[in-house]
Design an enzyme around this catalytic site. Structure first.
Site, PDB file in Angstrom:
ATOM      1  N   ARG A 227      80.438  43.300  52.019  1.00  0.00           N
ATOM      2  CA  ARG A 227      79.777  44.458  51.428  1.00  0.00           C
ATOM      3  C   ARG A 227      78.262  44.285  51.458  1.00  0.00           C
ATOM      4  O   ARG A 227      77.569  44.938  52.185  1.00  0.00           O
ATOM      5  CB  ARG A 227      80.247  44.667  49.981  1.00  0.00           C
ATOM      6  CG  ARG A 227      81.572  45.338  49.868  1.00  0.00           C
ATOM      7  CD  ARG A 227      82.237  45.053  48.552  1.00  0.00           C
ATOM      8  NE  ARG A 227      82.585  43.652  48.440  1.00  0.00           N
ATOM      9  CZ  ARG A 227      83.302  43.128  47.461  1.00  0.00           C
ATOM     10  NH1 ARG A 227      83.713  43.888  46.492  1.00  0.00           N
ATOM     11  NH2 ARG A 227      83.598  41.844  47.455  1.00  0.00           N
TER      12      ARG A 227
ATOM     13  N   LYS B 178      91.917  31.437  37.791  1.00  0.00           N
ATOM     14  CA  LYS B 178      91.195  32.712  37.802  1.00  0.00           C
ATOM     15  C   LYS B 178      92.003  33.708  36.976  1.00  0.00           C
ATOM     16  O   LYS B 178      93.111  34.062  37.352  1.00  0.00           O
ATOM     17  CB  LYS B 178      91.084  33.195  39.266  1.00  0.00           C
ATOM     18  CG  LYS B 178      89.763  33.841  39.598  1.00  0.00           C
ATOM     19  CD  LYS B 178      89.658  34.079  41.094  1.00  0.00           C
ATOM     20  CE  LYS B 178      88.657  35.164  41.415  1.00  0.00           C
ATOM     21  NZ  LYS B 178      88.546  35.429  42.840  1.00  0.00           N
TER      22      LYS B 178
ATOM     23  N   SER C 270      86.902  45.314  42.779  1.00  0.00           N
ATOM     24  CA  SER C 270      87.958  45.367  41.756  1.00  0.00           C
ATOM     25  C   SER C 270      87.341  45.211  40.374  1.00  0.00           C
ATOM     26  O   SER C 270      87.759  45.877  39.420  1.00  0.00           O
ATOM     27  CB  SER C 270      88.977  44.250  41.977  1.00  0.00           C
ATOM     28  OG  SER C 270      89.629  44.422  43.203  1.00  0.00           O
TER      29      SER C 270
ATOM     30  N   HIS D 264      89.591  47.686  49.904  1.00  0.00           N
ATOM     31  CA  HIS D 264      90.555  46.758  50.509  1.00  0.00           C
ATOM     32  C   HIS D 264      91.401  47.484  51.562  1.00  0.00           C
ATOM     33  O   HIS D 264      91.622  46.969  52.660  1.00  0.00           O
ATOM     34  CB  HIS D 264      91.528  46.219  49.451  1.00  0.00           C
ATOM     35  CG  HIS D 264      90.919  45.348  48.404  1.00  0.00           C
ATOM     36  ND1 HIS D 264      91.120  45.563  47.066  1.00  0.00           N
ATOM     37  CD2 HIS D 264      90.126  44.242  48.492  1.00  0.00           C
ATOM     38  CE1 HIS D 264      90.494  44.629  46.365  1.00  0.00           C
ATOM     39  NE2 HIS D 264      89.864  43.823  47.205  1.00  0.00           N
TER      40      HIS D 264
HETATM   41  P1  ADP Z   1      87.988  37.781  46.238  1.00  0.00           P
HETATM   42  O1  ADP Z   1      89.010  37.570  45.177  1.00  0.00           O
HETATM   43  O2  ADP Z   1      87.841  36.653  47.207  1.00  0.00           O
HETATM   44  O3  ADP Z   1      86.675  38.329  45.711  1.00  0.00           O
HETATM   45  P2  ADP Z   1      89.055  40.320  46.741  1.00  0.00           P
HETATM   46  O4  ADP Z   1      90.460  40.271  46.339  1.00  0.00           O
HETATM   47  O5  ADP Z   1      88.122  41.056  45.817  1.00  0.00           O
HETATM   48  O6  ADP Z   1      88.546  38.904  47.162  1.00  0.00           O
HETATM   49  O7  ADP Z   1      88.954  41.032  48.146  1.00  0.00           O
HETATM   50  C1  ADP Z   1      89.639  40.577  49.282  1.00  0.00           C
HETATM   51  C2  ADP Z   1      88.820  40.925  50.490  1.00  0.00           C
HETATM   52  O8  ADP Z   1      88.485  42.294  50.501  1.00  0.00           O
HETATM   53  C3  ADP Z   1      87.492  40.167  50.566  1.00  0.00           C
HETATM   54  O9  ADP Z   1      87.249  39.845  51.907  1.00  0.00           O
HETATM   55  C4  ADP Z   1      86.486  41.161  50.083  1.00  0.00           C
HETATM   56  O10 ADP Z   1      85.203  40.928  50.633  1.00  0.00           O
HETATM   57  C5  ADP Z   1      87.083  42.432  50.652  1.00  0.00           C
HETATM   58  N1  ADP Z   1      86.632  43.610  49.936  1.00  0.00           N
HETATM   59  C6  ADP Z   1      86.768  43.885  48.619  1.00  0.00           C
HETATM   60  N2  ADP Z   1      86.233  45.090  48.313  1.00  0.00           N
HETATM   61  C7  ADP Z   1      85.725  45.585  49.483  1.00  0.00           C
HETATM   62  C8  ADP Z   1      85.017  46.777  49.854  1.00  0.00           C
HETATM   63  N3  ADP Z   1      84.694  47.703  48.957  1.00  0.00           N
HETATM   64  N4  ADP Z   1      84.669  46.926  51.155  1.00  0.00           N
HETATM   65  C9  ADP Z   1      84.977  45.977  52.056  1.00  0.00           C
HETATM   66  N5  ADP Z   1      85.614  44.835  51.783  1.00  0.00           N
HETATM   67  C10 ADP Z   1      85.995  44.631  50.516  1.00  0.00           C
END
Ligand code: ADP
Length: 165
Positions: A90, A41, A128, A17
């Protein structure tokens, strides 16, 4: 001033992130990191805890503002004067979900663009949920999340294990 929003659950924030957020700072004058509060969620950390972890992790980026929000991302983005929402990609599996979201958001508000950034190679496997799985089993997650987040995870899982006894 060009403003962007980085929306997500951030439960908890990872270096994946933070990579996307700091790269968004290079493209936009101001970046709002928006923590979605979604009661449907189940999250490990409360929205306030997630905002606090993000604020600490982005303290050195002075154009970043972290806050929680509920409801439609496009409404939030409009209220903040944003022209774009930044999302990270990703794997191919992210694409299908993101295409659907971007299309729906475009339908809801044509003035707000969704901008995608490819993950940096070293974070392509990082999520996460994977971090939570490893931390819940007592594994070392310090390569994937900032120190205070790793500590918060260890504390949360040991408290949960204690309450299960
Ligand atoms: P969601 O709850 O929609 O899955 P997240 O909170 O996990 O979203 O992540 C927020 C943003 O960060 C999303 O656009 C997700 O694709 C991006 N993201 C999460 N982990 C990574 C990573 N390792 N590399 C690039 N982008 C990431």
């Amino acid at each position: 001033m060009k403003i962007a929003v980085c929306p997500g659950s951030f439960d908890p924030v990872t270096y994946g992130h933070l990579d996307i957020i700091s790269r968004a700072c290079d493209l936009f004058d101001r970046v709002y990191v928006a923590v979605l509060t979604n009661p449907a969620k189940r999250a490990l950390f409360t929205a306030d805890e997630r905002v606090e972890m993000l604020s600490r992790a982005t303290a050195e980026l002075d154009t970043v503002y972290c806050e929680k929000f509920s409801g439609l991302v496009v409404e939030y983005a409009k209220a903040r004067g944003a022209v774009a929402m930044v999302r990270g990609l990703r794997a191919v599996t992210d694409f299908e979900f993101e295409l659907k979201m971007a299309s729906m958001n475009h339908y809801l508000d044509k003035d707000i663009e969704t901008v995608f950034m490819m993950t940096s190679n070293e974070y392509s496997f990082l999520s996460s949920s994977a971090v939570k799985e490893v931390a819940s089993l007592g594994g070392d997650v310090s390569a994937w999340v900032p120190g205070p987040v790793a500590e918060a995870l260890a504390k949360r899982y040991s408290a949960m294990a204690g309450s299960e006894l």
